[in-house]
Design a protein around this motif. Structure first.
Motif, PDB file in Angstrom:
ATOM      1  N   GLN A 355      50.680  34.167  12.887  1.00 17.16           N
ATOM      2  CA  GLN A 355      51.267  33.052  12.813  1.00 17.16           C
ATOM      3  C   GLN A 355      50.515  31.591  12.811  1.00 17.16           C
ATOM      4  O   GLN A 355      49.681  31.488  13.656  1.00 17.16           O
ATOM      5  CB  GLN A 355      52.172  32.860  14.077  1.00 17.16           C
ATOM      6  N   ASP A 379      54.270  38.889  11.504  1.00 16.21           N
ATOM      7  CA  ASP A 379      54.504  37.517  11.486  1.00 16.21           C
ATOM      8  C   ASP A 379      53.908  36.769  11.135  1.00 16.21           C
ATOM      9  O   ASP A 379      52.628  36.301  11.100  1.00 16.21           O
ATOM     10  CB  ASP A 379      54.533  37.386  13.342  1.00 16.21           C
ATOM     11  N   ARG A 381      55.084  33.362  10.622  1.00 17.24           N
ATOM     12  CA  ARG A 381      55.777  31.964  10.884  1.00 17.24           C
ATOM     13  C   ARG A 381      54.652  30.895  10.984  1.00 17.24           C
ATOM     14  O   ARG A 381      53.554  31.054  11.104  1.00 17.24           O
ATOM     15  CB  ARG A 381      56.498  31.978  12.254  1.00 17.24           C
ATOM     16  N   ASP A 382      55.224  29.886  10.198  1.00 22.17           N
ATOM     17  CA  ASP A 382      54.435  28.486   9.977  1.00 22.17           C
ATOM     18  C   ASP A 382      53.202  28.346   9.034  1.00 22.17           C
ATOM     19  O   ASP A 382      52.450  27.769   9.139  1.00 22.17           O
ATOM     20  CB  ASP A 382      54.098  27.933  11.611  1.00 22.17           C
ATOM     21  N   ARG A 405      58.794  38.034  10.437  1.00 25.61           N
ATOM     22  CA  ARG A 405      59.289  36.645  10.745  1.00 25.61           C
ATOM     23  C   ARG A 405      58.668  35.697   9.945  1.00 25.61           C
ATOM     24  O   ARG A 405      57.533  35.675   9.859  1.00 25.61           O
ATOM     25  CB  ARG A 405      58.807  36.648  12.507  1.00 25.61           C
ATOM     26  N   ARG A 407      59.545  32.439   9.670  1.00 25.11           N
ATOM     27  CA  ARG A 407      60.188  31.136   9.866  1.00 25.11           C
ATOM     28  C   ARG A 407      59.126  29.735   9.229  1.00 25.11           C
ATOM     29  O   ARG A 407      58.077  29.901   9.287  1.00 25.11           O
ATOM     30  CB  ARG A 407      60.193  30.719  11.449  1.00 25.11           C
ATOM     31  N   SER A 408      59.959  28.853   8.666  1.00 24.69           N
ATOM     32  CA  SER A 408      59.544  27.855   7.818  1.00 24.69           C
ATOM     33  C   SER A 408      58.291  28.164   6.969  1.00 24.69           C
ATOM     34  O   SER A 408      57.340  27.400   6.519  1.00 24.69           O
ATOM     35  CB  SER A 408      58.645  26.901   9.147  1.00 24.69           C
ATOM     36  N   ASP A 430      63.629  37.009  10.571  1.00 24.64           N
ATOM     37  CA  ASP A 430      63.762  35.714  11.016  1.00 24.64           C
ATOM     38  C   ASP A 430      63.553  34.840   9.825  1.00 24.64           C
ATOM     39  O   ASP A 430      62.295  34.783   9.300  1.00 24.64           O
ATOM     40  CB  ASP A 430      62.775  35.483  12.268  1.00 24.64           C
ATOM     41  N   GLN A 432      64.529  31.424  10.041  1.00 27.63           N
ATOM     42  CA  GLN A 432      64.887  30.042  10.427  1.00 27.63           C
ATOM     43  C   GLN A 432      64.054  28.888   9.670  1.00 27.63           C
ATOM     44  O   GLN A 432      62.967  29.063   9.317  1.00 27.63           O
ATOM     45  CB  GLN A 432      64.467  30.056  12.027  1.00 27.63           C
ATOM     46  N   CYS A 434      64.088  28.222   6.747  1.00 23.42           N
ATOM     47  CA  CYS A 434      63.650  28.500   5.350  1.00 23.42           C
ATOM     48  C   CYS A 434      64.404  27.458   4.354  1.00 23.42           C
ATOM     49  O   CYS A 434      65.608  28.373   4.061  1.00 23.42           O
ATOM     50  CB  CYS A 434      63.734  30.065   5.224  1.00 23.42           C
TER      51      CYS A 434
END
Length: 516
Positions: A355, A379, A381-382, A405, A407-408, A430, A432, A434
């Motif tokens: 992440q 993972d 994310r970001d 995951r 996210r973003s 996950d 979130q 997107c």
């Protein structure tokens, strides 16, 4: 006439003489059978009562009629601590017979916000048969996490009443001081193998040294947020605990660079290392770890170790062939070069958390190619520079993926359609924030005919993805019975976009945001 037949059924009667072809005869036969069953039942109850009365081992009290005490003791030993506490208040017999007497593990997380030293003393004494030597071997594991009112006196009660503990978990107990560590070290020098002392900010480095010196059999040690821990404390761990397998020193920010080298060299069985947020961990530390513990290391957490760069990660991926869990999130100095310069030999990786890394598709693809066959959690994310091409490459080369995951990320509808068509094992997704995803890619995830992982999906996070009320209703009608889908509140709900205010969609139901 029927009444006379029924009254007659209580007398000895030869069934062969009963006229079975008449209604009265059939009634009499039925009454005889019921009477025989009642007699057999009464005889059985009398036998069980006699057996219970003959049991004199628990102060001549009978916990529950008709059942041997050994059976009830085994039942109580299988129940959680909260249920056992309720059982002890059912009746005088259960309370007097000490339902805690055979507990080998005691987990009090449910009650610890209100529990006091007196409660701890009573429970640990009860679990060991009243503190006598006959029961002292029972309690082997004690969980005291978040016991806000626990003091040093409570710990002294524990070591006095439960001298055979093998696992002791203490977390979030702000009143504990160095006195508790001294009591633990003196009492468990031969038995303790797992010790968690998370968040004890009042303990000193000297107290840690004195305690560790008395615990040679320690295999698992968690000193998270022990902010006073110094290099001398780590040296004592290395000298006194040669069998140490896992070490967590997250947040021990006073450690200087190179202080971990002694632990790495002398703890030859070290498999799990968590050094989250430590500036003392640099590329030289990881090179030292790769040289000495390459064959044993299975899990490492380098979250926010700001001094770690490409060279350190390259050494880990090349030399630590048995690595199963790798957490390298928010490492600002790590780029694509960490995954493209040297070969990646940790082909058995299961959990991959990257992440917030500044990597692109060029760095993600070789990492997934090397270990994607065994990875079960990714993972991302970001990781804003990873494109849909890299995401689809990851989804295509991770056949065992159960948790992803994203996210973003730059996830779009083509990525979701690719996931629905290629991944059979996914349980957690996950997405979130997107923003590029629309109903065109989301709805096929909940269609049994188009999504291979429809039966396995448990949790899907769609916060930040715009869906109309009709599309939400479609999801509710097509989602499986065991799947939970988190979506934004509708415009009329007037709630902020947070997990607490989100709506949860389940099969044929959309929750109210206040309830979720």
């Amino acid at each position: 006439t029927q009444t006379n037949w029924l009254n007659f059924s209580t007398r000895p009667v030869r069934r062969s003489l009963i006229p079975r072809d008449s209604p009265e005869g059939r009634v009499l036969v039925q009454a005889l059978e019921q009477h025989e069953q009642q007699q057999q039942h009464q005889q059985r109850l009398q036998q069980l009562q006699q057996h219970a009365r003959s049991d004199r081992r628990f102060n001549n009290t009978v916990m529950v009629p008709y059942l041997p005490r050994e059976l009830w003791a085994d039942i109580f030993n299988q129940l959680p601590a909260g249920d056992v506490a309720n059982c002890s208040m059912v009746c005088n017999a259960w309370h007097a017979s000490n339902v805690w007497a055979t507990r080998s593990e005691l987990d009090l997380k449910r009650f610890l916000s209100a529990i006091t030293d007196t409660h701890i003393a009573t429970l640990t004494s009860a679990c060991n048969g009243g503190g006598g030597s006959g029961g002292a071997h029972y309690l082997e594991s004690l969980d005291l996490r978040n016991a806000l009112r626990l003091t040093d006196q409570g710990i002294e009660h524990v070591v006095s009443n439960a001298p055979q503990l093998r696992t002791l978990l203490i977390e979030g107990c702000p009143l504990l001081t160095n006195r508790s560590l001294g009591a633990i070290g003196a009492a468990y020098s031969l038995t303790l193998t797992s010790l968690r002392l998370k968040g004890l900010r009042k303990i000193s480095n000297t107290a840690i040294i004195e305690m560790i010196a008395q615990l040679p059999n320690l295999q698992h040690l968690n000193l998270e947020c022990a902010t006073n821990l110094a290099a001398t404390g780590l040296n004592q761990i290395a000298a006194s605990c040669p069998r140490l397998r896992s070490l967590n020193i997250k947040g021990c920010y006073r450690l200087p660079e190179g202080s971990l080298d002694t632990v790495i060299e002398k703890c030859t069985e070290l498999t799990d290392l968590d050094v989250t947020g430590l500036r003392c961990v640099a590329n030289s530390t990881l090179a030292h770890l790769s040289r000495h513990r390459a064959s044993t290391l299975t899990s490492i957490n380098l979250w926010a170790c700001s001094e770690v760069g490409d060279a350190g990660i390259q050494q880990l991926l090349q030399d630590c062939t048995n690595l199963r869990t790798l957490t390298i999130k928010f490492l600002k100095l790590v780029t694509d070069g960490a995954f493209t310069t040297l070969p990646i030999n940790c082909t058995g990786l299961v959990n991959l958390d990257i992440q917030g890394l500044n990597i692109t598709d060029a760095g993600l693809q070789p990492l997934i190619d090397a270990c994607g066959g065994t990875v079960r959690m990714v993972d991302l994310r970001d990781c804003g520079q990873v494109t849909p091409v890299g995401i689809k490459h990851m989804l295509s080369h991770t056949p065992s993926l159960i948790d992803t995951r994203m996210r973003s990320l730059q996830v779009d509808d083509s990525c979701l359609l690719h996931l629905a068509q290629h991944n059979k094992t996914l349980t957690t997704l996950d997405l979130q924030n997107c923003r590029n995803c629309t109903a065109l890619g989301v709805l096929p995830l909940f269609d049994r005919s188009t999504c291979l992982c429809w039966d396995n999906l448990l949790i899907v996070n769609l916060l930040g993805i715009q869906l109309t009320p009709e599309q939400r209703l479609t999801i509710a009608n097509t989602v499986s019975n065991h799947t939970r889908v988190h979506v934004d509140p509708e415009p009329g709900d007037a709630f902020p976009v947070t997990n607490r205010a989100a709506r949860t969609i389940t099969h044929n139901h959309i929750s109210d945001p206040k309830g979720s």
